[in-house]
Design a protein around this motif. Sequence first.
Motif, PDB file in Angstrom:
ATOM      1  N   THR A  26       0.825  -1.210   0.000  1.00 16.97           N
ATOM      2  CA  THR A  26       0.000   0.000   0.000  1.00 16.97           C
ATOM      3  C   THR A  26       0.858   1.258   0.000  1.00 16.97           C
ATOM      4  O   THR A  26       0.391   2.329   0.374  1.00 16.97           O
ATOM      5  CB  THR A  26      -0.926   0.004   1.227  1.00 16.97           C
ATOM      6  N   LYS A  27       2.116   1.137  -0.430  1.00 13.13           N
ATOM      7  CA  LYS A  27       3.040   2.276  -0.404  1.00 13.13           C
ATOM      8  C   LYS A  27       2.614   3.396  -1.344  1.00 13.13           C
ATOM      9  O   LYS A  27       2.750   4.565  -1.014  1.00 13.13           O
ATOM     10  CB  LYS A  27       4.453   1.824  -0.755  1.00 13.13           C
ATOM     11  N   LYS A  28       2.136   3.042  -2.526  1.00 18.81           N
ATOM     12  CA  LYS A  28       1.789   4.055  -3.529  1.00 18.81           C
ATOM     13  C   LYS A  28       0.288   4.049  -3.777  1.00 18.81           C
ATOM     14  O   LYS A  28      -0.307   2.991  -3.969  1.00 18.81           O
ATOM     15  CB  LYS A  28       2.515   3.769  -4.837  1.00 18.81           C
ATOM     16  N   GLY A  29      -0.301   5.208  -3.789  1.00 19.47           N
ATOM     17  CA  GLY A  29      -1.712   5.336  -4.133  1.00 19.47           C
ATOM     18  C   GLY A  29      -2.635   4.665  -3.137  1.00 19.47           C
ATOM     19  O   GLY A  29      -2.255   4.333  -2.014  1.00 19.47           O
ATOM     20  N   ASN A  30      -3.867   4.466  -3.563  1.00 18.93           N
ATOM     21  CA  ASN A  30      -4.895   3.899  -2.689  1.00 18.93           C
ATOM     22  C   ASN A  30      -5.361   2.518  -3.123  1.00 18.93           C
ATOM     23  O   ASN A  30      -6.185   1.913  -2.451  1.00 18.93           O
ATOM     24  CB  ASN A  30      -6.096   4.851  -2.630  1.00 18.93           C
ATOM     25  N   ARG A  31      -4.844   2.045  -4.259  1.00 18.26           N
ATOM     26  CA  ARG A  31      -5.199   0.704  -4.714  1.00 18.26           C
ATOM     27  C   ARG A  31      -4.047  -0.227  -4.376  1.00 18.26           C
ATOM     28  O   ARG A  31      -2.944  -0.070  -4.883  1.00 18.26           O
ATOM     29  CB  ARG A  31      -5.461   0.696  -6.207  1.00 18.26           C
ATOM     30  N   PRO A  32      -4.276  -1.220  -3.508  1.00 19.27           N
ATOM     31  CA  PRO A  32      -3.189  -2.123  -3.124  1.00 19.27           C
ATOM     32  C   PRO A  32      -2.647  -2.902  -4.327  1.00 19.27           C
ATOM     33  O   PRO A  32      -3.391  -3.249  -5.245  1.00 19.27           O
ATOM     34  CB  PRO A  32      -3.847  -3.085  -2.131  1.00 19.27           C
TER      35      PRO A  32
END
Length: 150
Positions: free
Chosen positions: A85-91
Amino acid sequence: MKAVIQRVSKASVTINNNTTANIQQGVLVLLGIEDSDTIQDIEWLSRKINNLRIFNDEKGVMNHSLIDTNGDAIIVSQFTLHASTKKGNRPSYIKAAKPDVAIPMYEAFVKQFETDLGKPVQTGEFGADMKVDLLNDGPVTIIIDTKNKE
């Protein structure tokens, strides 16, 4: 390999309105497999979970294992444990093993777990849309990642 272990008073798995697994006292194990997992991870994790002292003794102290209590287990494959989940909101699930690797590893883990526990365990169905119902006892929830075993 990642596992979320929940001590339960009861748990069940339902697929298409059909209950496929149902236990009383024991553990619900959510299992995430990645490509780099090995048979050594399977053996270590199975022994670790079966011997975790997370059940109360007569004094109310967590001093007994699943083996000691003759508890039951449900093991459910859950690739989302490897969500990034480091980038954005979509795992992203890039670390989760694809079915051709994950299914044999999951099946090997179940067999090893049954051997270590000394009795059959119940399972979910790999890749199915499952409804998991549980009554977490305690609550007691333990997270183990075999990459952190040393």
